[in-house]
Design a protein around this motif. Structure first.
Motif, PDB file in Angstrom:
ATOM      1  N   ASN A  27     -66.573  30.353 -29.960  1.00 43.21           N
ATOM      2  CA  ASN A  27     -67.658  30.646 -29.028  1.00 43.21           C
ATOM      3  C   ASN A  27     -67.416  31.956 -28.296  1.00 43.21           C
ATOM      4  OD1 ASN A  27     -68.747  28.260 -29.886  1.00 43.21           O
ATOM      5  ND2 ASN A  27     -68.797  27.297 -27.881  1.00 43.21           N
ATOM      6  N   GLN A  28     -66.156  32.234 -27.937  1.00 32.88           N
ATOM      7  CA  GLN A  28     -65.835  33.497 -27.258  1.00 32.88           C
ATOM      8  C   GLN A  28     -66.125  34.682 -28.173  1.00 32.88           C
ATOM      9  OE1 GLN A  28     -64.833  33.992 -23.978  1.00 32.88           O
ATOM     10  NE2 GLN A  28     -65.274  36.107 -24.523  1.00 32.88           N
ATOM     11  N   GLU A  29     -65.764  34.577 -29.429  1.00 29.16           N
ATOM     12  CA  GLU A  29     -66.022  35.662 -30.384  1.00 29.16           C
ATOM     13  C   GLU A  29     -67.521  35.843 -30.626  1.00 29.16           C
ATOM     14  OE1 GLU A  29     -61.896  35.376 -33.002  1.00 29.16           O
ATOM     15  OE2 GLU A  29     -63.564  34.033 -33.467  1.00 29.16           O
ATOM     16  N   ILE A  30     -68.251  34.747 -30.668  1.00 28.74           N
ATOM     17  CA  ILE A  30     -69.708  34.826 -30.825  1.00 28.74           C
ATOM     18  C   ILE A  30     -70.300  35.545 -29.618  1.00 28.74           C
ATOM     19  CG2 ILE A  30     -71.844  33.475 -30.891  1.00 28.74           C
ATOM     20  CD1 ILE A  30     -70.231  31.346 -32.508  1.00 28.74           C
ATOM     21  N   ALA A  31     -69.846  35.193 -28.429  1.00 25.44           N
ATOM     22  CA  ALA A  31     -70.322  35.831 -27.201  1.00 25.44           C
ATOM     23  C   ALA A  31     -70.093  37.334 -27.247  1.00 25.44           C
ATOM     24  CB  ALA A  31     -69.628  35.219 -25.983  1.00 25.44           C
ATOM     25  N   GLN A  32     -68.913  37.740 -27.659  1.00 23.04           N
ATOM     26  CA  GLN A  32     -68.606  39.173 -27.753  1.00 23.04           C
ATOM     27  C   GLN A  32     -69.481  39.850 -28.799  1.00 23.04           C
ATOM     28  OE1 GLN A  32     -64.391  38.921 -28.511  1.00 23.04           O
ATOM     29  NE2 GLN A  32     -63.870  38.936 -26.330  1.00 23.04           N
ATOM     30  N   SER A  33     -69.678  39.200 -29.923  1.00 23.29           N
ATOM     31  CA  SER A  33     -70.487  39.764 -31.002  1.00 23.29           C
ATOM     32  C   SER A  33     -71.934  39.980 -30.580  1.00 23.29           C
ATOM     33  CB  SER A  33     -70.428  38.833 -32.216  1.00 23.29           C
ATOM     34  OG  SER A  33     -71.288  39.260 -33.230  1.00 23.29           O
ATOM     35  N   LEU A  34     -72.476  39.028 -29.801  1.00 23.58           N
ATOM     36  CA  LEU A  34     -73.879  39.099 -29.387  1.00 23.58           C
ATOM     37  C   LEU A  34     -74.068  39.726 -28.009  1.00 23.58           C
ATOM     38  CD1 LEU A  34     -75.060  35.566 -30.574  1.00 23.58           C
ATOM     39  CD2 LEU A  34     -75.327  37.760 -31.750  1.00 23.58           C
ATOM     40  N   THR A  40     -73.282  31.007 -22.215  1.00 23.21           N
ATOM     41  CA  THR A  40     -74.560  30.997 -22.936  1.00 23.21           C
ATOM     42  C   THR A  40     -74.360  30.482 -24.353  1.00 23.21           C
ATOM     43  OG1 THR A  40     -75.426  32.792 -21.586  1.00 23.21           O
ATOM     44  CG2 THR A  40     -76.493  32.432 -23.720  1.00 23.21           C
ATOM     45  N   VAL A  41     -73.299  30.921 -25.001  1.00 24.61           N
ATOM     46  CA  VAL A  41     -73.006  30.440 -26.354  1.00 24.61           C
ATOM     47  C   VAL A  41     -72.718  28.942 -26.316  1.00 24.61           C
ATOM     48  CG1 VAL A  41     -71.448  30.609 -28.343  1.00 24.61           C
ATOM     49  CG2 VAL A  41     -72.153  32.686 -27.129  1.00 24.61           C
ATOM     50  N   ASP A  42     -71.916  28.509 -25.330  1.00 24.50           N
ATOM     51  CA  ASP A  42     -71.623  27.080 -25.191  1.00 24.50           C
ATOM     52  C   ASP A  42     -72.923  26.278 -25.079  1.00 24.50           C
ATOM     53  OD1 ASP A  42     -68.899  27.704 -25.161  1.00 24.50           O
ATOM     54  OD2 ASP A  42     -68.720  27.513 -22.976  1.00 24.50           O
ATOM     55  N   ASN A  43     -73.864  26.785 -24.274  1.00 22.78           N
ATOM     56  CA  ASN A  43     -75.157  26.110 -24.107  1.00 22.78           C
ATOM     57  C   ASN A  43     -75.942  26.076 -25.413  1.00 22.78           C
ATOM     58  OD1 ASN A  43     -74.756  25.496 -21.400  1.00 22.78           O
ATOM     59  ND2 ASN A  43     -75.736  27.374 -20.693  1.00 22.78           N
ATOM     60  N   HIS A  44     -75.959  27.203 -26.130  1.00 25.77           N
ATOM     61  CA  HIS A  44     -76.662  27.252 -27.419  1.00 25.77           C
ATOM     62  C   HIS A  44     -76.061  26.222 -28.392  1.00 25.77           C
ATOM     63  CE1 HIS A  44     -79.535  30.480 -27.028  1.00 25.77           C
ATOM     64  NE2 HIS A  44     -78.611  31.373 -26.699  1.00 25.77           N
ATOM     65  N   VAL A  45     -74.730  26.211 -28.490  1.00 21.68           N
ATOM     66  CA  VAL A  45     -74.066  25.295 -29.418  1.00 21.68           C
ATOM     67  C   VAL A  45     -74.367  23.846 -29.034  1.00 21.68           C
ATOM     68  CG1 VAL A  45     -71.823  24.483 -30.268  1.00 21.68           C
ATOM     69  CG2 VAL A  45     -72.277  26.940 -30.098  1.00 21.68           C
ATOM     70  N   SER A  46     -74.326  23.541 -27.758  1.00 20.47           N
ATOM     71  CA  SER A  46     -74.649  22.189 -27.295  1.00 20.47           C
ATOM     72  C   SER A  46     -76.085  21.814 -27.658  1.00 20.47           C
ATOM     73  CB  SER A  46     -74.444  22.099 -25.781  1.00 20.47           C
ATOM     74  OG  SER A  46     -74.801  20.828 -25.311  1.00 20.47           O
ATOM     75  N   ASN A  47     -77.019  22.735 -27.432  1.00 23.27           N
ATOM     76  CA  ASN A  47     -78.422  22.490 -27.786  1.00 23.27           C
ATOM     77  C   ASN A  47     -78.598  22.295 -29.288  1.00 23.27           C
ATOM     78  OD1 ASN A  47     -79.196  22.707 -25.117  1.00 23.27           O
ATOM     79  ND2 ASN A  47     -79.780  24.855 -25.279  1.00 23.27           N
ATOM     80  N   ILE A  48     -77.873  23.085 -30.067  1.00 25.87           N
ATOM     81  CA  ILE A  48     -77.949  22.972 -31.526  1.00 25.87           C
ATOM     82  C   ILE A  48     -77.441  21.600 -31.958  1.00 25.87           C
ATOM     83  CG2 ILE A  48     -77.007  23.838 -33.705  1.00 25.87           C
ATOM     84  CD1 ILE A  48     -76.900  26.650 -32.284  1.00 25.87           C
ATOM     85  N   PHE A  49     -76.316  21.150 -31.400  1.00 25.10           N
ATOM     86  CA  PHE A  49     -75.787  19.828 -31.732  1.00 25.10           C
ATOM     87  C   PHE A  49     -76.823  18.749 -31.409  1.00 25.10           C
ATOM     88  CE2 PHE A  49     -70.960  20.887 -31.233  1.00 25.10           C
ATOM     89  CZ  PHE A  49     -70.963  21.499 -32.470  1.00 25.10           C
ATOM     90  N   THR A  50     -77.467  18.865 -30.254  1.00 29.63           N
ATOM     91  CA  THR A  50     -78.480  17.883 -29.854  1.00 29.63           C
ATOM     92  C   THR A  50     -79.654  17.890 -30.822  1.00 29.63           C
ATOM     93  OG1 THR A  50     -77.864  18.054 -27.525  1.00 29.63           O
ATOM     94  CG2 THR A  50     -80.070  17.211 -28.004  1.00 29.63           C
ATOM     95  N   LYS A  51     -80.149  19.072 -31.160  1.00 28.71           N
ATOM     96  CA  LYS A  51     -81.320  19.185 -32.036  1.00 28.71           C
ATOM     97  C   LYS A  51     -81.051  18.698 -33.454  1.00 28.71           C
ATOM     98  CE  LYS A  51     -83.601  23.033 -29.671  1.00 28.71           C
ATOM     99  NZ  LYS A  51     -84.060  24.431 -29.839  1.00 28.71           N
ATOM    100  N   THR A  52     -79.834  18.934 -33.934  1.00 32.20           N
ATOM    101  CA  THR A  52     -79.517  18.599 -35.325  1.00 32.20           C
ATOM    102  C   THR A  52     -78.861  17.228 -35.469  1.00 32.20           C
ATOM    103  OG1 THR A  52     -77.330  19.639 -35.234  1.00 32.20           O
ATOM    104  CG2 THR A  52     -79.198  21.031 -35.914  1.00 32.20           C
ATOM    105  N   GLY A  53     -78.338  16.703 -34.377  1.00 33.23           N
ATOM    106  CA  GLY A  53     -77.610  15.443 -34.443  1.00 33.23           C
ATOM    107  C   GLY A  53     -76.179  15.613 -34.907  1.00 33.23           C
TER     108      GLY A  53
END
Length: 83
Positions: A27-34, A40-53
């Motif tokens: 997540n830290q590397e993703i944050a740096q890349s974007l 924010t990345v942590d929130n995105h990943v959490s939302n993705i897990f929720t949406k996809t199951g």
């Protein structure tokens, strides 16, 4: 098997995050890349897990490949070409 519903559709930004997860980035590397915060990345990943199951990154990548959201080494790329 996790399924995404229309109201829980994965956004384009979330697809971008999934693609970076597929590259093995933390997540830290993703944050740096974007150029966004790790939180924010942590929130995105959490939302993705929720949406996809998905319960973890491996399950998420399986979901993404099964649903034509990512392509890996030429596998499943035909689904991506249609979008």
């Amino acid at each position: 098997m996790p399924v995404s519903s229309p109201e829980g559709a994965v956004s384009q930004r979330e697809i971008e995050i999934i693609e970076l997860v597929a590259q093995g980035l933390t997540n830290q590397e993703i944050a740096q890349s974007l150029t966004i915060s790790k939180r924010t990345v942590d929130n995105h990943v959490s939302n993705i897990f929720t949406k996809t199951g998905a319960k973890n990154r491996v399950a998420l990548l399986n979901w993404a490949m099964d649903n034509g959201k990512i392509c890996r080494d030429g596998f499943n790329c035909c689904a991506l070409d249609q979008t």
